[in-house]
Scaffold this active site. Sequence first.
Site, PDB file in Angstrom:
ATOM      1  N   HIS A 179     -13.020  30.247  22.737  1.00 44.95           N
ATOM      2  CA  HIS A 179     -12.412  29.681  23.941  1.00 44.95           C
ATOM      3  C   HIS A 179     -12.888  30.406  25.199  1.00 44.95           C
ATOM      4  CE1 HIS A 179      -9.361  27.239  25.955  1.00 44.95           C
ATOM      5  NE2 HIS A 179      -9.182  28.290  26.744  1.00 44.95           N
ATOM      6  N   HIS A 181      -1.581  34.138  28.389  1.00 47.79           N
ATOM      7  CA  HIS A 181      -2.062  35.099  29.375  1.00 47.79           C
ATOM      8  C   HIS A 181      -0.993  35.340  30.440  1.00 47.79           C
ATOM      9  CE1 HIS A 181      -3.478  31.036  30.402  1.00 47.79           C
ATOM     10  NE2 HIS A 181      -3.406  31.374  31.676  1.00 47.79           N
ATOM     11  N   ASP A 218      -0.502  32.949  41.179  1.00 51.68           N
ATOM     12  CA  ASP A 218       0.278  31.789  40.757  1.00 51.68           C
ATOM     13  C   ASP A 218      -0.699  30.699  40.323  1.00 51.68           C
ATOM     14  OD1 ASP A 218       2.541  33.136  41.509  1.00 51.68           O
ATOM     15  OD2 ASP A 218       3.310  31.566  42.825  1.00 51.68           O
ATOM     16  N   HIS A 265       2.297  32.953  30.325  1.00 52.26           N
ATOM     17  CA  HIS A 265       2.412  31.565  29.897  1.00 52.26           C
ATOM     18  C   HIS A 265       1.236  31.232  28.979  1.00 52.26           C
ATOM     19  CE1 HIS A 265      -0.486  30.834  33.129  1.00 52.26           C
ATOM     20  NE2 HIS A 265      -0.758  29.707  32.532  1.00 52.26           N
TER      21      HIS A 265
END
Length: 385
Positions: A263, A300, A306, A336
């Site tokens: 990934h 991560h 943000d 998240h």
Amino acid sequence: MPLYHKLGTFPQKRHVQFEKPNGGFYYEQLFGTEGFHGHASLSYHVHRPTQVKEILKSYSVEPKIAIGKNIKSLLLKGFELKPADDFLESRKPMLVNKDCAIGLAAPRKSLTEYFYKNADADEMIFIHKGKGKLRTMLGNIPFEYGDYLIIPRGIIYQIQFDTEDNRLFYVESFAPFYTPKRYKNESGQHLEHSPFCERDFILPNELETHDEKGDFLIKIKKEGMMHEVVYATHPFDVIGWDGYNFPYGFSIHNFEPITGRVHQPPPVHQTFETATFVVCSFVPRLYDYHPKSVPAPYNHSNIDSDEVLYYVDGDFMSRNNIEQGHITLHPKGIPHGPAPGAMERSLGHTGTEELAVMVDTFRPLMVTEEAMGLDDGQYYKSWVE
């Protein structure tokens, strides 16, 4: 974007007399950002571009903040934003900080009754639904589904829609938009490993030159205020220009994804950068091809930025119950990652058709009252099993 472009006619030498065929002179204007240091263009006008007849009124357009210091992940149902006829009235800021404003718009009608200038911010408008033409003082740009429009601050423009069902995602930036430095060599040419190149940009064409005097209303946004100013001549009176500072378009469909055996991190999707945030494009692509690869992104921590995701089309594999026009905010301070079950679902898949735009800001975002009206109220709990 260090790309030279020109339209119309202009003298061979800068800052010299440029005579009109029937007598008199054209008027030169330097159009640049960051003082005399940044990208600039020289335009030549039929009339003096400085003629202000009246300032009619000024009023605040500052966003109203609902949450100033936010820790909650949010999901905004963007398509629930009610359409409006007027282009500027349709634009609603959702997430803001000192560097940018991220918003949505659903204009039903073209902007023809007045002209618009953002004197503070460069604008990036992403066309989710709609088709038409961006008309500017430096030429026109056709647009359709999937196009980014980059409009430098100070550009006077109107926007013409061929459709009534128009959905836009936009970012106003107080620092200029550029393509990422790592994609370019020292002179600014895009390198071979870049996911796009100069051929992919949609440059201004069809230069309109209006030789008209009268009363021309221009709405100028500056320091959170909208000023209604009357010019004595048509603002599209440029006979020619050249330089490096101009509006342009780029289709998200021309972004060529970078993939690998395992990934790849979000920076491989980067499309634009400013000094204070980055913009990424998630496009249809093959998944990782290591025999034990996990296509879904790893968890991560948002410690430094943000993360805002605007969902355009397809099945965004890392989330559950995501629809077109949704916006998610993952604020700094909380890790998240994939929704429960998303990692397992991704195993064995070879590709994705997802389409999304991501904005990562280096400073926290405040949440506006307009955004709270679209919030689902439950998204921050979506990782609980």
